[in-house]
Design a protein around this motif. Structure first.
Motif, PDB file in Angstrom:
ATOM      1  N   UNK A 149       0.818  -1.216   0.000  1.00 14.48           N
ATOM      2  CA  UNK A 149       0.000   0.000   0.000  1.00 14.48           C
ATOM      3  C   UNK A 149       0.851   1.265   0.000  1.00 14.48           C
ATOM      4  N   UNK A 150       2.062   1.136   0.525  1.00 14.43           N
ATOM      5  CA  UNK A 150       2.974   2.286   0.507  1.00 14.43           C
ATOM      6  C   UNK A 150       3.830   2.345  -0.762  1.00 14.43           C
ATOM      7  N   UNK A 151       3.554   1.459  -1.719  1.00 16.21           N
ATOM      8  CA  UNK A 151       4.266   1.475  -2.992  1.00 16.21           C
ATOM      9  C   UNK A 151       5.501   0.611  -3.045  1.00 16.21           C
ATOM     10  N   UNK A 152       5.635  -0.361  -2.124  1.00 17.52           N
ATOM     11  CA  UNK A 152       6.811  -1.231  -2.086  1.00 17.52           C
ATOM     12  C   UNK A 152       6.360  -2.679  -2.172  1.00 17.52           C
ATOM     13  N   UNK A 153       6.767  -3.329  -3.227  1.00 20.40           N
ATOM     14  CA  UNK A 153       6.394  -4.733  -3.426  1.00 20.40           C
ATOM     15  C   UNK A 153       7.574  -5.617  -3.024  1.00 20.40           C
ATOM     16  N   UNK A 154       7.531  -6.125  -1.776  1.00 16.97           N
ATOM     17  CA  UNK A 154       8.661  -6.861  -1.219  1.00 16.97           C
ATOM     18  C   UNK A 154       8.247  -8.244  -0.712  1.00 16.97           C
ATOM     19  N   UNK A 155       7.261  -8.862  -1.317  1.00 14.31           N
ATOM     20  CA  UNK A 155       6.817 -10.174  -0.837  1.00 14.31           C
ATOM     21  C   UNK A 155       7.922 -11.219  -0.991  1.00 14.31           C
ATOM     22  N   UNK A 156       8.664 -11.155  -2.094  1.00  9.56           N
ATOM     23  CA  UNK A 156       9.750 -12.105  -2.288  1.00  9.56           C
ATOM     24  C   UNK A 156      10.869 -11.924  -1.285  1.00  9.56           C
ATOM     25  N   UNK A 157      11.229 -10.678  -0.987  1.00 10.53           N
ATOM     26  CA  UNK A 157      12.256 -10.408   0.017  1.00 10.53           C
ATOM     27  C   UNK A 157      11.807 -10.846   1.410  1.00 10.53           C
ATOM     28  N   UNK A 158      10.538 -10.635   1.709  1.00 15.37           N
ATOM     29  CA  UNK A 158      10.021 -11.055   3.023  1.00 15.37           C
ATOM     30  C   UNK A 158      10.132 -12.569   3.175  1.00 15.37           C
ATOM     31  N   UNK A 159       9.754 -13.276   2.144  1.00 14.04           N
ATOM     32  CA  UNK A 159       9.821 -14.740   2.197  1.00 14.04           C
ATOM     33  C   UNK A 159      11.272 -15.210   2.318  1.00 14.04           C
ATOM     34  N   UNK A 160      12.165 -14.627   1.536  1.00 16.62           N
ATOM     35  CA  UNK A 160      13.561 -15.050   1.573  1.00 16.62           C
ATOM     36  C   UNK A 160      14.241 -14.766   2.896  1.00 16.62           C
ATOM     37  N   UNK A 163      12.839 -17.175   5.661  1.00 15.57           N
ATOM     38  CA  UNK A 163      13.333 -18.557   5.598  1.00 15.57           C
ATOM     39  C   UNK A 163      14.791 -18.637   6.026  1.00 15.57           C
ATOM     40  N   UNK A 164      15.633 -17.767   5.476  1.00 15.72           N
ATOM     41  CA  UNK A 164      17.063 -17.804   5.812  1.00 15.72           C
ATOM     42  C   UNK A 164      17.283 -17.438   7.284  1.00 15.72           C
ATOM     43  N   UNK A 165      16.588 -16.406   7.770  1.00 16.30           N
ATOM     44  CA  UNK A 165      16.752 -15.986   9.154  1.00 16.30           C
ATOM     45  C   UNK A 165      16.310 -17.043  10.142  1.00 16.30           C
ATOM     46  N   UNK A 166      15.162 -17.693   9.885  1.00 10.07           N
ATOM     47  CA  UNK A 166      14.696 -18.751  10.795  1.00 10.07           C
ATOM     48  C   UNK A 166      15.664 -19.929  10.808  1.00 10.07           C
ATOM     49  N   UNK A 167      16.211 -20.283   9.653  1.00  4.15           N
ATOM     50  CA  UNK A 167      17.158 -21.406   9.592  1.00  4.15           C
ATOM     51  C   UNK A 167      18.443 -21.098  10.354  1.00  4.15           C
ATOM     52  N   UNK A 168      18.976 -19.878  10.169  1.00  2.00           N
ATOM     53  CA  UNK A 168      20.224 -19.510  10.849  1.00  2.00           C
ATOM     54  C   UNK A 168      20.013 -19.422  12.361  1.00  2.00           C
TER      55      UNK A 168
END
Length: 263
Positions: A149-160, A163-168
């Motif tokens: 809604x604020x003009x930033x499409x970051x769904x892929x970055x959020x997912x990545x 996943x990486x942060x939870x694993x580490x």
């Protein structure tokens, strides 16, 4: 031997055979009365018309569906069925709701969310016994939606990053704690403690955070998430003396999401 039949004997044989046939064709009265005279058939037909008005092809009232005879006096559930019935018990005793079978418990989501919003309150050690991912998924979806809604499409970055942060962090916590933790519980704690960042992303829809005020709000959100998450991990794993060591990688994890919100 030879048998001689005369006309009289042949006539006697025919009359005897006819009398035997007439005896075999005798009709006996039925034990059921005439339907028109108010007997059993009339009562049965009247009972069918009373139980099933306007439907002459309906089954007999003493037979249930599939030949099952219901208990006398029992009544079937005649409540209207709607799409909301799929999320309830449907009137079955002892049957848990569908959402509870899927692991979605709104009362637990509410309890954990209030615990995150009040980080000064002591954390119950058994609060993460019910590991659910419904709340974290809801918060991640809300975070991405506010950024969109604020003009930033970051769904892929959020997912990545998630996943990486939870694993580490899963590997780090298992190296630091002799008790150990599983990855669903790690993802659940990190997801619930993301609530302050979700609130920060909702603010970004009103005005830009790329400024002095935005930096201050982002730093406060990161500190809030880090303090709550480290409190959860230390309470569950019994690592009260290692809280600052746990807070350092957790703070880096939430800092990545804060960068998505600001820039």
């Amino acid at each position: 031997m030879s048998a001689i039949f005369d006309q009289n004997s042949y006539g006697d044989y025919n009359s005897q055979h006819a009398s035997q046939n007439s005896d075999n064709l005798q009709f006996f009265p039925s034990q059921y009365g005439d339907p028109s005279s108010g007997g059993y058939g009339h009562q049965h037909q009247q009972q069918r018309s009373t139980s099933f008005p306007g439907n002459t092809m309906s089954p007999a009232p003493e037979l249930g569906y599939g030949g099952y005879n219901p208990i006398p006096g029992a009544q079937m559930n005649s409540q209207p069925i709607s799409w909301l019935s799929a999320f309830g018990t449907g009137g079955l005793e002892g049957e848990p709701p569908l959402l509870e079978e899927l692991g979605i418990n709104f009362s637990h989501i509410k309890t954990k969310s209030f615990t995150v919003l009040n980080p000064l309150r002591p954390v119950d050690r058994n609060i993460m016994d019910d590991t659910d991912l419904a709340g974290p998924l809801l918060f991640c979806l809300a975070f991405g939606t506010f950024l969109l809604l604020s003009g930033k499409q970051h769904f892929g970055y959020i997912y990545g990053v998630a996943v990486v942060g939870c694993s580490v962090l899963f590997l780090i916590l298992n190296l630091m704690s002799p008790q150990g933790v599983d990855i669903p519980k790690t993802a659940s704690v990190l997801g619930y403690c993301m609530l302050p960042l979700v609130m920060l992303s909702s603010v970004s829809t009103l005005f830009t955070l790329n400024g002095g005020l935005g930096y201050i709000l982002s730093a406060l959100a990161i500190a809030w998430c880090t303090y709550s998450s480290s409190g959860f991990f230390t309470a569950v794993l019994g690592m009260n003396d290692q809280r600052f060591l746990v807070a350092y990688p957790v703070g880096l994890f939430y800092g990545c999401f804060a960068l998505m919100t600001v820039f």
